[in-house]
Motif scaffolding. Structure first.
Motif, PDB file in Angstrom:
ATOM      1  N   ALA A  33       5.580   0.981 -11.867  1.00 33.98           N
ATOM      2  CA  ALA A  33       5.150   2.373 -11.787  1.00 33.98           C
ATOM      3  C   ALA A  33       6.250   3.251 -11.204  1.00 33.98           C
ATOM      4  N   THR A  34       6.986   2.731 -10.213  1.00 35.53           N
ATOM      5  CA  THR A  34       8.088   3.491  -9.618  1.00 35.53           C
ATOM      6  C   THR A  34       9.172   3.762 -10.653  1.00 35.53           C
ATOM      7  N   ARG A  35       9.479   2.768 -11.483  1.00 34.99           N
ATOM      8  CA  ARG A  35      10.484   2.968 -12.535  1.00 34.99           C
ATOM      9  C   ARG A  35      10.011   4.010 -13.543  1.00 34.99           C
ATOM     10  N   ALA A  36       8.735   3.973 -13.901  1.00 33.66           N
ATOM     11  CA  ALA A  36       8.210   4.936 -14.865  1.00 33.66           C
ATOM     12  C   ALA A  36       8.240   6.349 -14.294  1.00 33.66           C
ATOM     13  N   LEU A  37       7.894   6.497 -13.024  1.00 32.27           N
ATOM     14  CA  LEU A  37       7.942   7.811 -12.390  1.00 32.27           C
ATOM     15  C   LEU A  37       9.366   8.353 -12.363  1.00 32.27           C
ATOM     16  N   ALA A  38      10.330   7.479 -12.040  1.00 34.98           N
ATOM     17  CA  ALA A  38      11.729   7.899 -12.023  1.00 34.98           C
ATOM     18  C   ALA A  38      12.179   8.341 -13.410  1.00 34.98           C
ATOM     19  N   ALA A  39      11.809   7.559 -14.429  1.00 32.43           N
ATOM     20  CA  ALA A  39      12.206   7.897 -15.795  1.00 32.43           C
ATOM     21  C   ALA A  39      11.577   9.211 -16.252  1.00 32.43           C
ATOM     22  N   ARG A  40      10.320   9.424 -15.923  1.00 28.45           N
ATOM     23  CA  ARG A  40       9.652  10.671 -16.314  1.00 28.45           C
ATOM     24  C   ARG A  40      10.271  11.871 -15.600  1.00 28.45           C
ATOM     25  N   ASP A 100       0.801  -1.224   0.000  1.00 29.66           N
ATOM     26  CA  ASP A 100       0.000   0.000   0.000  1.00 29.66           C
ATOM     27  C   ASP A 100       0.836   1.277   0.000  1.00 29.66           C
ATOM     28  N   ARG A 101       2.111   1.169  -0.388  1.00 33.61           N
ATOM     29  CA  ARG A 101       2.965   2.352  -0.468  1.00 33.61           C
ATOM     30  C   ARG A 101       3.858   2.269  -1.711  1.00 33.61           C
ATOM     31  N   LEU A 102       4.024   3.402  -2.358  1.00 30.96           N
ATOM     32  CA  LEU A 102       5.014   3.562  -3.418  1.00 30.96           C
ATOM     33  C   LEU A 102       5.942   4.680  -2.959  1.00 30.96           C
ATOM     34  N   VAL A 103       7.248   4.455  -3.074  1.00 31.10           N
ATOM     35  CA  VAL A 103       8.225   5.433  -2.595  1.00 31.10           C
ATOM     36  C   VAL A 103       9.215   5.769  -3.700  1.00 31.10           C
ATOM     37  N   VAL A 104       9.400   7.072  -3.922  1.00 26.87           N
ATOM     38  CA  VAL A 104      10.473   7.553  -4.787  1.00 26.87           C
ATOM     39  C   VAL A 104      11.539   8.136  -3.863  1.00 26.87           C
TER      40      VAL A 104
END
Length: 326
Positions: A194-201, A131-135
């Motif tokens: 999703a975390t990888r995509a956020l980092a790439a964006r 239930d958590r996503l962390v950048v």
């Protein structure tokens, strides 16, 4: 010689309260226990139901991470057995869900508290709920490290907003920043993607300040947007102290505070008097669903560690070929 007086906190015997936590801590074990008791109403919700790893530090020794709850631990501490593929054994993780457990860990000189990104009840057969996503934003060394991470955190927020997602932000307690997105339950592989995509964006939106290069030598002085805090990973909890000079704390921030503070503002001794409300709970948005396009994009992006490993092998092969040619 007079017998030592037995002291208790939350019903737990405690010792050596006036000993320094670690070299450069500027805090004693008493300070740590005072802080843990004061922050318990805020820290415990971050730990409840999450298998816990702690980092302990003994006098004259290097800090070490403890995952497996020792056999000598009180039987009232709930625990969760999890199979560790790397060591091929079952690890008994603690669940820290009440003040006396915090005090027991503090008496064991557990300074840092690293829960998983998923929840898992003791004795439950159900699959864990992620239930958590962390950048995780890791800046280069230097006096301007935290401001650099703070600037990139605002870029991450812009990327998230473009995806229809909201997040909360906190200091890592070191030189970095954590951006946390609550999820309404997610498949671990999808959350990692999703975390990888956020980092790439993020790196694409501000390539002069942000990078997804896993190898430090390739980062060019930019902030590393770490996408590896996913799946079974842990992250230091909001409110947790860190084993750093001055004993800073991973402190929750409002977004408009981010560029006006520094981690050294939030040391264990300094923040105890500032505890008023649960700043972290107030900043966290409601749980959200991951956008399908973000997940799909991320599944096409290699895992950073794996990509770095393959790139290292390619570079080594090219060096050998060059040496052979020479």
């Amino acid at each position: 010689m007079a017998a030592a007086t037995t002291q208790t906190r939350a019903g737990v015997p405690v010792t050596s309260l006036d000993s320094e936590l670690f070299d450069g801590a500027e805090a004693t074990k008493r300070d740590l226990l005072d802080y843990l008791e004061a922050v318990a109403p805020y820290l415990l919700p971050e730990l409840t139901g999450r298998p816990l790893s702690v980092i302990r530090v003994r006098p004259g020794q290097q800090p070490f991470m403890q995952k497996n709850l020792p056999a000598s631990a009180p039987d009232w501490i709930p625990r969760v057995p999890i199979w560790a593929e790397a060591s091929h054994r079952e690890v008994s993780y603690a669940l820290c869900e009440e003040t006396r457990t915090l005090v027991w860990f503090g008496n064991q000189r557990a300074v840092e508290y690293h829960p998983t990104l998923h929840r898992r009840a003791a004795g439950a057969d159900d699959a864990p709920v992620l239930d958590r996503l962390v950048v995780d934003l890791d800046p280069p060394e230097g006096s301007d490290a935290f401001p650099a991470a703070a600037a990139v955190a605002l870029v991450v927020r812009e990327v998230l907003s473009g995806c229809g997602l909201a997040a909360a932000v906190k200091t890592s307690g070191s030189k970095g920043v954590h951006v946390v997105v609550p999820l309404a339950g997610a498949d671990p592989a999808d959350a990692a993607a999703a975390t990888r995509a956020l980092a790439a964006r993020t790196a694409a939106l501000d390539p002069d300040r942000a990078t997804v290069e896993y190898v430090k030598a390739d980062r060019g002085g930019r902030v590393f947007v770490d996408s590896t805090r996913a799946g079974g990973a842990t992250v230091v909890a909001a409110w947790s102290p860190r084993i750093r000079p001055g004993t800073p704390v991973s402190w929750p921030l409002a977004w408009d505070e981010l560029t006006d503070v520094h981690p050294r503002d939030f040391t264990l001794r300094a923040v105890t008097a500032r505890l008023g409300t649960d700043r972290w709970a107030e900043q966290l948005p409601d749980p959200q669903q991951l956008p399908a396009d973000l997940v799909a994009e991320g599944h096409d992006i290699p895992v950073a560690r794996v990509a770095a490993m393959h790139e290292g092998k390619r570079r080594a092969r090219r060096r050998r070929e060059t040496d052979d040619a020479g």
